[in-house]
Design an enzyme around this catalytic site. Sequence first.
Site, PDB file in Angstrom:
ATOM      1  N   GLU A 171       0.816  -1.219   0.000  1.00 35.61           N
ATOM      2  CA  GLU A 171       0.000   0.000   0.000  1.00 35.61           C
ATOM      3  C   GLU A 171       0.853   1.275   0.000  1.00 35.61           C
ATOM      4  O   GLU A 171       0.628   2.196   0.800  1.00 35.61           O
ATOM      5  CB  GLU A 171      -0.966  -0.017   1.194  1.00 35.61           C
ATOM      6  CG  GLU A 171      -1.924  -1.183   1.102  1.00 35.61           C
ATOM      7  CD  GLU A 171      -3.074  -1.182   2.117  1.00 35.61           C
ATOM      8  OE1 GLU A 171      -3.086  -0.334   3.011  1.00 35.61           O
ATOM      9  OE2 GLU A 171      -3.969  -2.036   1.965  1.00 35.61           O
ATOM     10  N   GLU A 289      -5.359  -8.215  -0.809  1.00 26.12           N
ATOM     11  CA  GLU A 289      -6.065  -7.944   0.456  1.00 26.12           C
ATOM     12  C   GLU A 289      -7.497  -7.613   0.070  1.00 26.12           C
ATOM     13  O   GLU A 289      -7.741  -6.640  -0.650  1.00 26.12           O
ATOM     14  CB  GLU A 289      -5.463  -6.771   1.228  1.00 26.12           C
ATOM     15  CG  GLU A 289      -4.182  -7.106   1.958  1.00 26.12           C
ATOM     16  CD  GLU A 289      -3.717  -5.989   2.894  1.00 26.12           C
ATOM     17  OE1 GLU A 289      -4.571  -5.311   3.514  1.00 26.12           O
ATOM     18  OE2 GLU A 289      -2.493  -5.803   2.991  1.00 26.12           O
TER      19      GLU A 289
HETATM   20  O1  AHR Z   1      -5.214  -5.968   6.857  1.00 24.75           O
HETATM   21  C1  AHR Z   1      -5.093  -4.859   7.676  1.00 24.75           C
HETATM   22  C2  AHR Z   1      -4.336  -3.726   7.002  1.00 24.75           C
HETATM   23  O2  AHR Z   1      -5.122  -3.231   5.971  1.00 24.75           O
HETATM   24  C3  AHR Z   1      -3.041  -4.065   6.342  1.00 24.75           C
HETATM   25  O3  AHR Z   1      -1.969  -4.046   7.209  1.00 24.75           O
HETATM   26  C4  AHR Z   1      -2.892  -2.998   5.316  1.00 24.75           C
HETATM   27  O4  AHR Z   1      -2.175  -3.410   4.193  1.00 24.75           O
HETATM   28  C5  AHR Z   1      -4.318  -2.595   5.001  1.00 24.75           C
HETATM   29  O5  AHR Z   1      -4.495  -1.230   5.079  1.00 24.75           O
END
Ligand code: AHR
Length: 490
Positions: A171, A289
């Site tokens: 990210e 994610e």
């Molecule tokens: O999954 C929780 C968090 O969400 C992770 O660390 C991050 O990559 C995202 O913002």
Amino acid sequence: MNRIKIDPQRVIGIIDRNIFGGFAEHLGRCIYGGIYEPGSPLSDKHGFRKDVLDALRRLGIAIVRYPGGNFASGYRWRDGVGPVSERPARTDLAWNDIEPNHFGTNEFIEFCRRLKTEPYLVVNCGDGDMREARDWVEYCNGTRETALIKLRQAHGYPKPHGVKYWGIGNEVDGHWQIGYKTPEEYARVFTEFGKVMKWVDPSIKLVAAAVSDWKGALVERTRLLLEQAGDLIDYLSLHWYIGNAANDFEAYMAISELLEERLSAYEGLVQAVSFERQIKHPIYIAVDEWNVWYRTFPPEVRETMKLEEIYNLEVALVTAVQLNAFIRHARTIKMANIAQIVNVIAPIFTRPDGLVLQTIFYTFELYSRTCGNLALDPWWEGDTFSGGAYKGVRVLDVSATLDGNKKQLAIYVVNRSRAKEMETSVQLSNGEFKGDIKIYTVNGPDIKAENTFETPANVQIKEKRITARNHTLNFTYEPHSVTALVCDIA
Ligand code: AHR
């Protein structure tokens, strides 16, 4: 009457099992107290929670991303290898915690081996440098007589771990990230990190962090990344978390439209830049994610709740909506990682004395168990609803797969009506239903139903069998349900 038509010959693409991936971060109780709890009567002699491993095996998790997440952007992999008693505790700035480093690279590899899953590591390009990144590749995968290989051997691992998937940064487009990067900075960092990492092991696959902050000039950012680093990118990573903070069921269910827009836009973007730049290798999309996260998201509760989100039936429905999207985009989405796997926004929730399977566990298990290797192109029409910005959204959300070897069809349907059954004609436009049809349904008493330690089976999978003749089946989908219809075809 709703109508679904499936032609088993209309194949969209090959489904990569890695769409049933997971994500484990050093955050809250995901690792410590989740996967790993030395001394617990529920753990094996190496500290791995056996009940958690069994539950994860049921999910058929194909690949696990590690060690973060935001955590990765401040992580030093060397802190987490070697004798545990000598490993340093460090401040984890991503989650304002203390990281004891008792679980590190080799413990993660052991965990993956027990689970028979593929490891996927994310290197630190937040406050880490390219030397660290390429050294980590060498430590894990190297075969030549170097100090790093001797180090791995001294740590008890004579053979290389063979880690194939490597992410460069997490990210990086988000200001919350340690070492946030402008598009130009990240394109450059990716190129330089990626170059030396592939020099160490040319067989690795690299994942580039494209979008997590769905605002601003995101197309521009990704275009620049693809133009400058496209030759080295194997997967373009997208992240999203959805939620229902406004408690608006219809808007929540209509999220399918937004996901469709995002995926189509990114598929097109990759295709356009690949065409213009004559990039000859495929660049796939990894939604590495994805999940629902909103109750424990606001900063005022994030610290204390450590993302221990409790899921209800409506989350089980939007989990299916997301999996349907991955199947319908199987031609380009070759990896997707539910974030995360235990305790932290996860399908499995532990206590020292046991665990509970959350609602989303059952959706994921159902898809992972029954999904074929080919994605089909279903056509469907029928009742519609309005939700949020979207009008005319079909109440049913559909995807379909075929197991090419077994000639087994799986049709996945989410009935997004909170009160109405959906009478549906399911028709094969090629071939016929053969033998019994297995019906698996995830449902519960109402859309807010949750599984807890006190009531662990409010939402689960129910199974029944029906028969169909020829090529048409009339089936009624229960309100607020996820149904997989699995059958052989002739
Ligand atoms: O999954 C929780 C968090 O969400 C992770 O660390 C991050 O990559 C995202 O913002």
